[in-house]
Each structure stands twice: as structure tokens, then as C-alpha cells.
Design a protein around this motif. Structure first.
Motif, PDB file in Angstrom:
ATOM      1  N   VAL A  45       0.844  -1.200   0.000  1.00 39.00           N
ATOM      2  CA  VAL A  45       0.000   0.000   0.000  1.00 39.00           C
ATOM      3  C   VAL A  45       0.876   1.245   0.000  1.00 39.00           C
ATOM      4  N   PHE A  48       2.129   3.037  -3.172  1.00 38.94           N
ATOM      5  CA  PHE A  48       1.255   3.962  -3.873  1.00 38.94           C
ATOM      6  C   PHE A  48       1.354   5.377  -3.321  1.00 38.94           C
ATOM      7  N   SER A  51      -1.696   8.351  -2.348  1.00 38.57           N
ATOM      8  CA  SER A  51      -2.930   7.716  -2.824  1.00 38.57           C
ATOM      9  C   SER A  51      -3.195   6.409  -2.088  1.00 38.57           C
ATOM     10  N   GLY A  52      -2.165   5.628  -1.861  1.00 44.24           N
ATOM     11  CA  GLY A  52      -2.329   4.384  -1.120  1.00 44.24           C
ATOM     12  C   GLY A  52      -2.746   4.630   0.310  1.00 44.24           C
ATOM     13  N   ALA A  55      -6.371   5.746   0.309  1.00 44.46           N
ATOM     14  CA  ALA A  55      -7.213   4.586   0.024  1.00 44.46           C
ATOM     15  C   ALA A  55      -7.318   3.680   1.252  1.00 44.46           C
ATOM     16  N   TYR A  56      -6.200   3.509   1.964  1.00 45.94           N
ATOM     17  CA  TYR A  56      -6.221   2.703   3.181  1.00 45.94           C
ATOM     18  C   TYR A  56      -7.106   3.352   4.240  1.00 45.94           C
ATOM     19  N   ALA A 117      -7.756  -1.569  -0.555  1.00 46.52           N
ATOM     20  CA  ALA A 117      -7.009  -0.309  -0.582  1.00 46.52           C
ATOM     21  C   ALA A 117      -6.181  -0.206  -1.858  1.00 46.52           C
ATOM     22  N   ALA A 121      -6.701   2.655  -4.771  1.00 51.43           N
ATOM     23  CA  ALA A 121      -5.644   3.664  -4.891  1.00 51.43           C
ATOM     24  C   ALA A 121      -5.632   4.406  -6.232  1.00 51.43           C
ATOM     25  N   ASP A 125      -6.164   8.418  -6.519  1.00 56.28           N
ATOM     26  CA  ASP A 125      -5.176   9.280  -7.164  1.00 56.28           C
ATOM     27  C   ASP A 125      -5.830  10.178  -8.205  1.00 56.28           C
TER      28      ASP A 125
END
Length: 134
Positions: A45, A48, A51-52, A55-56, A117, A121, A125
Motif C-alpha cells: 500500500v 502507492f 494515494s495508497g 485509500a487505506y 485499498a 488507490a 489518485d
């Protein structure tokens, strides 16, 4: 506060740890997964970047947003009344116990949450990070 606080603190800590380990700040590229035979991990994760991490955070928020109503419904099914988490410490403790139990069971689903996630991502993003930056 519980619904947003726990995932936010966790994600903040992972984000800072990712930056210290050379995580990506800008741009977006697809990471390489599991080259050493391991499954998904938080390192995937972190590849990324922002963004990662966002998302997480979103996947954790979704988990906790579902956990409380499920725990409340479970308490209702077992006791016959809805929990009064503000005035009754017994109900508050019972709901937290249901959430704790559910969180421990959900540990079995950590690869699914990390996968969610990772899948989220690119959308984050494109639709969140790029709009905030521009």
C-alpha cells in the motif's frame, strides 16, 4: 471520534513510516507485489504513496462505519434492546466487546482490506489527490 480517529491515527503513522522508508511522494506508479512469495502487506500500500494511504484510510473508515452498527444489531439480537452507549456503561462495554471481537475476526480479512485499498488507490489518485493538488 472512534469511527474516524482510529483509522486516521493508524494511517498517519503508516504514512510517516512509509515516507521514512523512501515511500513515493508524488506521481503514481504501479507497485510490484509479492516477489518474495509473501502475500499483500502494508508495504504494498505504501508503494502507492499518498494515494495508497488515503485509500487505506477510506477502507478503514468503511470497516469502522460498518462495525458499530453490526455490533449494535448483535447486542439487540442477544438482549432485546438497543444499546444506550451514552448513559449505560454496561451497554457501552458490550458494544465495544462486540467490536473488539469483530476486529479480531476481521484480522483474517486483512489481505482483503489491503487488496481493497490497492484496488481503490488509482481511483483515489485520479479523483481525490489530483483534484486537491490542482
Amino acid at each position: 471520534a472512534i469511527v474516524t480517529g482510529v483509522p486516521a491515527i493508524t494511517s498517519y503513522l503508516y504514512y510517516n513510516r512509509g515516507k521514512e522508508e523512501g515511500g513515493e511522494e508524488g506521481g503514481f506508479s504501479l507497485p510490484k507485489f509479492g516477489g518474495d512469495g509473501e502475500g499483500l502487506s502494508m508495504a504494498d500500500v505504501k508503494k502507492f504513496g499518498v494515494s495508497g494511504t488515503v485509500a487505506y484510510i477510506l477502507t478503514e473508515l468503511a470497516f469502522w462505519a460498518v462495525a458499530f452498527p453490526v455490533a449494535s444489531s448483535a447486542l439487540y439480537q442477544t438482549t432485546g434492546h438497543w444499546p444506550d452507549v451514552i448513559n449505560d456503561p454496561t451497554d457501552r462495554g458490550a458494544v465495544l466487546a462486540f467490536i473488539f471481537t469483530g476486529a479480531n475476526i476481521a484480522r483474517l480479512l486483512v489481505p482483503v482490506r489491503l487488496g481493497a485499498a490497492l484496488a481503490l488507490a488509482p481511483w483515489v489518485d485520479e479523483n481525490i489527490i489530483n483534484l486537491v493538488i490542482s
